[in-house]
Design an enzyme around this catalytic site. Structure first.
Site, PDB file in Angstrom:
ATOM      1  N   ARG A  40     -13.329  -7.720  -1.514  1.00 22.19           N
ATOM      2  CA  ARG A  40     -12.665  -7.444  -0.239  1.00 22.19           C
ATOM      3  C   ARG A  40     -12.074  -6.024  -0.265  1.00 22.19           C
ATOM      4  NH1 ARG A  40      -7.400  -5.696   1.513  1.00 22.19           N
ATOM      5  NH2 ARG A  40      -7.094  -6.412   3.634  1.00 22.19           N
ATOM      6  N   VAL A  41     -12.334  -5.279   0.769  1.00 18.73           N
ATOM      7  CA  VAL A  41     -11.745  -3.943   0.910  1.00 18.73           C
ATOM      8  C   VAL A  41     -11.013  -3.899   2.243  1.00 18.73           C
ATOM      9  CG1 VAL A  41     -12.259  -1.485   1.156  1.00 18.73           C
ATOM     10  CG2 VAL A  41     -13.518  -2.839  -0.518  1.00 18.73           C
ATOM     11  N   GLY A  42      -9.818  -3.324   2.239  1.00 16.20           N
ATOM     12  CA  GLY A  42      -9.029  -3.235   3.461  1.00 16.20           C
ATOM     13  C   GLY A  42      -9.155  -1.882   4.137  1.00 16.20           C
ATOM     14  N   ASP A  43      -8.139  -1.530   4.884  1.00 15.14           N
ATOM     15  CA  ASP A  43      -8.163  -0.292   5.667  1.00 15.14           C
ATOM     16  C   ASP A  43      -7.952   0.962   4.835  1.00 15.14           C
ATOM     17  OD1 ASP A  43      -5.426  -1.431   5.338  1.00 15.14           O
ATOM     18  OD2 ASP A  43      -4.854   0.520   6.170  1.00 15.14           O
TER      19      ASP A  43
ATOM     20  N   THR B 153       0.842  -1.191   0.000  1.00 12.89           N
ATOM     21  CA  THR B 153       0.000   0.000   0.000  1.00 12.89           C
ATOM     22  C   THR B 153       0.881   1.246   0.000  1.00 12.89           C
ATOM     23  OG1 THR B 153      -1.587  -1.192   1.331  1.00 12.89           O
ATOM     24  CG2 THR B 153      -1.724   1.198   1.398  1.00 12.89           C
TER      25      THR B 153
ATOM     26  N   GLY C 156      -4.725  -5.076   6.463  1.00 13.13           N
ATOM     27  CA  GLY C 156      -5.786  -4.090   6.600  1.00 13.13           C
ATOM     28  C   GLY C 156      -6.853  -4.379   7.632  1.00 13.13           C
TER      29      GLY C 156
HETATM   30  N1  GLY Z   1      -3.356  -2.228   3.858  1.00 16.35           N
HETATM   31  C1  GLY Z   1      -3.891  -2.608   2.647  1.00 16.35           C
HETATM   32  C2  GLY Z   1      -4.946  -3.602   2.725  1.00 16.35           C
HETATM   33  O1  GLY Z   1      -4.982  -4.431   3.653  1.00 16.35           O
HETATM   34  O2  GLY Z   1      -5.756  -3.630   1.839  1.00 16.35           O
END
Ligand code: GLY
Length: 293
Positions: free
Chosen positions: A186-189, A158, A212
């Site tokens: 899927r979406v992360g932080d 990232t 994330g």
């Molecule tokens: N930090 C990036 C993610 O987990 O999508």
């Protein structure tokens, strides 16, 4: 005040052979953001342009060179924050945009909404004057091979940038394709306000990276800024943030970069590596891979 900028290219474990490319990419990106700040430009412009450079660099897991998901698509997330007005724009799961960070900014500035996902986000890009591209344009040969091998062991690279400008305005930007071979959707932080980034004038700004889900669970960037609001410096806030996540999760795998309202830098990580860079007092761009600030 003297403007400051910092950027990261992910926190994880990766082969040492990749270190040089990451440091070179961070230097290139920071030189763009720093030039904006040095001519009196806004922190918001500096972080957007820094992250665009990182998105366009196939070395990083954002924009071109991002990981493919299980459906064989590069699916991108981004967040930008204007700490002067407490506003943000974000996108999740876009597949036809070269620079999601610019789409996030346009959403913040040109729509009444804050956050668009999936097809709706790609459609919004077109409405906002951003040309759509075929997803294949984001795919590199390395990442195609990674996908075909169904590998899930790649680093989370990232990218993010944080800055304070000569007016004392703070901003943060972050962008990613997420984790390798992630399930579609899927979406992360990274695009979550307070998790992947946070910025608030008078307090400071922070950008988180790494695995994330745990970062989201703790709104990690907001935590760093809360610590600065309590009076901690950037260095102290970064350390406190890693202490916080490490105490709660055994497998925290996170990193954070921080600038406080006095323009001090901080960076810390629970991962073996955090790729990050900053512009020092002499105006030289510095990078580090394993250090804490
Ligand atoms: N930090 C990036 C993610 O987990 O999508």
């Amino acid at each position: 005040m003297i403007p400051k900028i910092m950027a990261h290219g992910g926190a994880w474990e990766w082969d040492d052979a990749l270190d040089t490319g990451k440091c070179t990419g961070l230097k290139e990106a920071l030189s763009i953001g720093n030039e904006i700040l040095q001519r009196g430009g806004a922190a918001l412009d500096a972080v957007e342009q820094t992250v665009r450079s990182l998105e366009n660099n196939p070395v990083f897991d954002a924009g071109t060179g991002g990981y493919l998901n299980q459906d064989g698509l590069v699916q991108l997330d981004a967040l930008i924050i204007d700490g002067a007005v407490r506003d943000f724009g974000a996108v999740g799961g876009v597949t036809q945009v070269q620079n999601p960070i610019t789409l996030a900014r346009k959403i913040m500035e040109e729509t009444p909404q804050c956050f668009f996902v999936g097809d709706g986000a790609d459609k919004m890009a077109e409405k906002l004057g951003i040309s759509l591209i075929p997803n294949e344009q984001l795919v590199t040969a390395t990442m195609r091979d990674f996908y075909l091998a169904q590998r899930t062991d790649g680093p989370s690279d990232t990218v993010g940038a944080i800055a304070i400008d000569d007016q004392g305005n703070v901003a943060a930007a972050t962008s990613t394709s997420g984790t390798p071979y992630k399930p579609a959707g899927r979406v992360g932080d990274s695009p979550i306000y307070g998790a992947g980034g946070y910025a608030e004038n008078g307090i400071g700004t922070a950008g988180a990276t790494g695995q994330g889900e745990n970062i989201m669970r703790l709104l990690l960037s907001k935590y760093s800024c809360d610590k600065m609001a309590e009076g901690l410096t950037a260095v102290e806030a970064a350390k406190a943030t890693m202490h916080y996540i490490d105490n709660i999760f055994d497998d925290s795998m996170a990193g954070v970069i921080v600038i406080d309202s006095n323009g001090n830098f901080g960076a810390a990580h629970t991962t073996p590596k955090l790729a990050f860079g900053w512009v020092d007092e002499q105006g030289e761009i510095q990078t580090a891979i394993k250090a804490n600030f």
